[in-house]
Design a protein around this motif. Structure first.
Motif, short mmCIF file in Angstrom:
data_model
loop_
_atom_site.label_atom_id
_atom_site.label_comp_id
_atom_site.label_asym_id
_atom_site.label_seq_id
_atom_site.Cartn_x
_atom_site.Cartn_y
_atom_site.Cartn_z
N SER A 237 84.59 58.43 -28.50
CA SER A 237 83.65 57.65 -28.60
C SER A 237 81.70 57.59 -28.93
O SER A 237 81.66 57.88 -29.87
CB SER A 237 83.24 56.07 -28.69
OG SER A 237 84.72 55.82 -28.62
N TYR A 238 81.33 58.04 -27.47
CA TYR A 238 80.04 58.14 -27.31
C TYR A 238 79.81 59.37 -27.81
O TYR A 238 78.65 59.92 -28.55
CB TYR A 238 79.40 57.57 -25.88
CG TYR A 238 79.45 56.41 -25.24
CD1 TYR A 238 78.03 55.94 -26.10
CD2 TYR A 238 80.46 55.82 -25.36
CE1 TYR A 238 77.97 54.54 -25.89
CE2 TYR A 238 79.81 54.36 -25.11
CZ TYR A 238 78.37 53.54 -24.87
OH TYR A 238 78.65 52.35 -24.46
N SER A 239 80.60 60.08 -27.44
CA SER A 239 80.32 61.94 -27.92
C SER A 239 80.67 62.65 -29.52
O SER A 239 79.61 62.57 -29.76
CB SER A 239 81.85 62.72 -27.03
OG SER A 239 81.42 62.76 -25.57
N ALA A 240 81.38 61.18 -29.75
CA ALA A 240 81.60 61.37 -31.10
C ALA A 240 79.66 61.29 -31.84
O ALA A 240 79.48 61.38 -32.57
CB ALA A 240 82.20 60.63 -32.03
N VAL A 241 78.94 59.44 -31.74
CA VAL A 241 78.33 59.72 -32.07
C VAL A 241 77.06 59.75 -31.56
O VAL A 241 76.06 60.75 -32.44
CB VAL A 241 78.02 58.10 -31.33
CG1 VAL A 241 76.77 57.46 -32.12
CG2 VAL A 241 78.88 57.13 -32.21
N MET A 242 77.31 61.11 -30.52
CA MET A 242 76.10 61.59 -29.87
C MET A 242 76.13 63.30 -30.43
O MET A 242 75.04 63.50 -31.34
CB MET A 242 76.58 62.83 -28.74
CG MET A 242 76.35 60.93 -27.49
SD MET A 242 76.90 60.96 -25.57
CE MET A 242 75.29 62.55 -25.20
N SER A 243 77.05 63.87 -31.38
CA SER A 243 77.56 64.75 -32.27
C SER A 243 77.27 64.40 -33.62
O SER A 243 75.98 65.40 -34.20
CB SER A 243 78.26 65.14 -32.26
OG SER A 243 79.22 66.18 -33.28
N ALA A 244 77.11 63.05 -33.67
CA ALA A 244 76.27 62.76 -35.22
C ALA A 244 74.79 62.94 -34.86
O ALA A 244 74.40 63.15 -36.22
CB ALA A 244 76.74 61.29 -35.57
N CYS A 245 74.57 62.72 -34.21
CA CYS A 245 72.48 62.84 -33.65
C CYS A 245 72.04 63.62 -33.64
O CYS A 245 71.24 63.90 -34.29
CB CYS A 245 73.26 61.62 -32.57
SG CYS A 245 72.87 59.40 -33.03
N GLU A 246 73.16 64.41 -33.23
CA GLU A 246 72.09 66.22 -32.93
C GLU A 246 72.64 66.26 -33.77
O GLU A 246 71.51 67.40 -34.37
CB GLU A 246 73.36 66.63 -31.74
CG GLU A 246 73.33 68.22 -32.23
CD GLU A 246 74.34 69.19 -32.58
OE1 GLU A 246 73.43 70.28 -33.09
OE2 GLU A 246 75.66 68.53 -32.88
N LYS A 247 73.90 66.45 -35.07
CA LYS A 247 73.86 67.15 -36.67
C LYS A 247 72.42 66.43 -37.09
O LYS A 247 72.26 67.35 -37.84
CB LYS A 247 75.24 66.44 -37.02
CG LYS A 247 75.66 68.16 -36.87
CD LYS A 247 77.03 67.43 -37.44
CE LYS A 247 78.26 68.26 -37.08
NZ LYS A 247 79.02 67.95 -35.43
N GLY A 248 71.70 65.49 -37.39
CA GLY A 248 71.06 65.08 -37.95
C GLY A 248 69.88 65.03 -36.88
O GLY A 248 68.22 63.67 -37.61
#
Length: 356
Positions: A237-248
């Motif tokens: 869950s956290y990794s997926a959100v972090m990945s989204a933030c990274e892309k942004g």
């Protein structure tokens, strides 16, 4: 001891064979099922052959149990061969037979075969159940066939079969792979209005779908919603959100999420660190990227090629060619072969530092 149950079952079957009480179809079926649960598909097939040699006629349960064993062992071709063998032996398959065959196709990413099997159930006058449909949806999800996955959900509605958590989660996963974040969100919302409540898997797939379309705000909102719904987020869950933030390019938020994992006593995985390091690269925070790479050893994680490559890229952004080359050397010491990204980033670092 659970791991030894199949061996005990085999021993009992062998004991029966040496007494006046001869094994029958029920004792063979139970033993095959025990082997199947431990993914002993070769032994399950051997028992089916032994039945025929002992002139004990296998039934639909026998074949289904062997097919289930093959499915667990990712032997989808064998499952389909067994289904064909049932037809030759004039043994009518049951819903379990088809469920095992469809699930086997899912593991083999054979979604078209899975759909064909689901359709063929009507030929033998069998009504597919929620497990048959769910297995077919999962097969479609494996190959990002989101349109088919949604069509199957609709077909379940027409057949008055309520989808379960597996059906919804698989359909959301199909949408995630197809970068259909709005459809994933809609499915998650639909789940919330049924008796089937979203779980950590459905949330994770939806968050990942949002991340692929750089919808980092929605990803964060979903993480908050999970906690409000008393659904405990995990490392995925956290990794997926972090990945989204990274892309942004939201590197600060990625680091805050990594810190939140520590407070929640959730161990980060290599994906978590990769997302955080990549976020630092986008924010030209090469020192933070290096610190994160170093910190992986603290949580007993071995950096992979993606972690190193992200760190090299972070150094390249600020012309830190010495550090970029040091990281390439470190990869060699760690017996990790650099990839095209690693080399290109290191070359870029040298170019920025006029180290031609």
């Amino acid at each position: 001891e659970k791991g030894a149950e199949w061996q005990r079952a085999l021993a009992l079957l062998d004991t029966m064979g040496r007494t006046s009480v001869k094994p029958d179809v029920f004792s063979y079926n139970a033993t095959i099922s025990a082997c199947g649960k431990r993914v002993e598909w070769q032994r399950a097939i051997a028992l089916l052959i032994t039945m025929e040699e002992a002139v004990i006629e296998p039934d639909a349960v026998s074949y289904s149990a062997v097919m289930s064993a093959c499915e667990k062992g990712a032997e989808w071709q064998r499952s389909l061969l067994l289904l064909a063998a049932m037809d030759r032996a004039v043994i009518k398959p049951n819903v379990v037979s088809f469920s095992a065959a469809i699930s086997a196709c899912e593991k083999g990413v054979e979604w078209e075969r899975a759909l064909a099997l689901l359709s063929n159930m009507s030929v033998v006058v069998l009504k597919p159940d929620v497990f048959n449909y769910s297995a077919a949806v999962s097969a479609c999800a494996k190959d990002a066939q989101w349109r088919w996955a949604l069509a199957l959900l609709a077909a379940m509605g027409h057949a008055v079969i309520e989808p379960n958590a597996v059906s919804y989660s698989a359909a959301i996963s199909a949408c995630e792979k197809g970068a259909e974040w709005q459809r994933a969100l809609a499915l998650l919302d639909t789940m919330g209005r049924t008796s089937v409540k979203p779980d950590v898997f459905s949330y994770n797939a939806t968050i990942s779908a949002c991340g692929k379309r750089v919808e980092w705000q929605r990803a964060i909102a979903l993480l908050i919603t999970m906690e409000e719904a008393v659904i405990e987020p995990d490392a995925v869950s956290y990794s997926a959100v972090m990945s989204a933030c990274e892309k942004g390019a939201e590197w600060q938020r990625s680091l805050l999420l990594l810190a939140a994992m520590d407070r929640a006593v959730i161990k980060p995985n290599v994906v978590s660190f990769s997302a955080a390091i990549s976020a630092c690269e986008k924010g030209v925070e090469w020192e933070r990227a290096l610190a994160l790479l170093s910190n992986m050893s603290v949580v007993v994680l071995k950096p992979d090629v993606f972690n190193y490559s992200a760190a090299v890229s972070a150094c390249a952004k600020d012309a830190q060619w010495r550090w970029a080359l040091a990281l390439l050397a470190a990869m060699g010491h760690a017996v990790i072969e650099p990839n095209a990204v690693s080399y290109s980033a290191a070359i870029s670092a040298c170019e920025k530092g006029a180290e031609w």
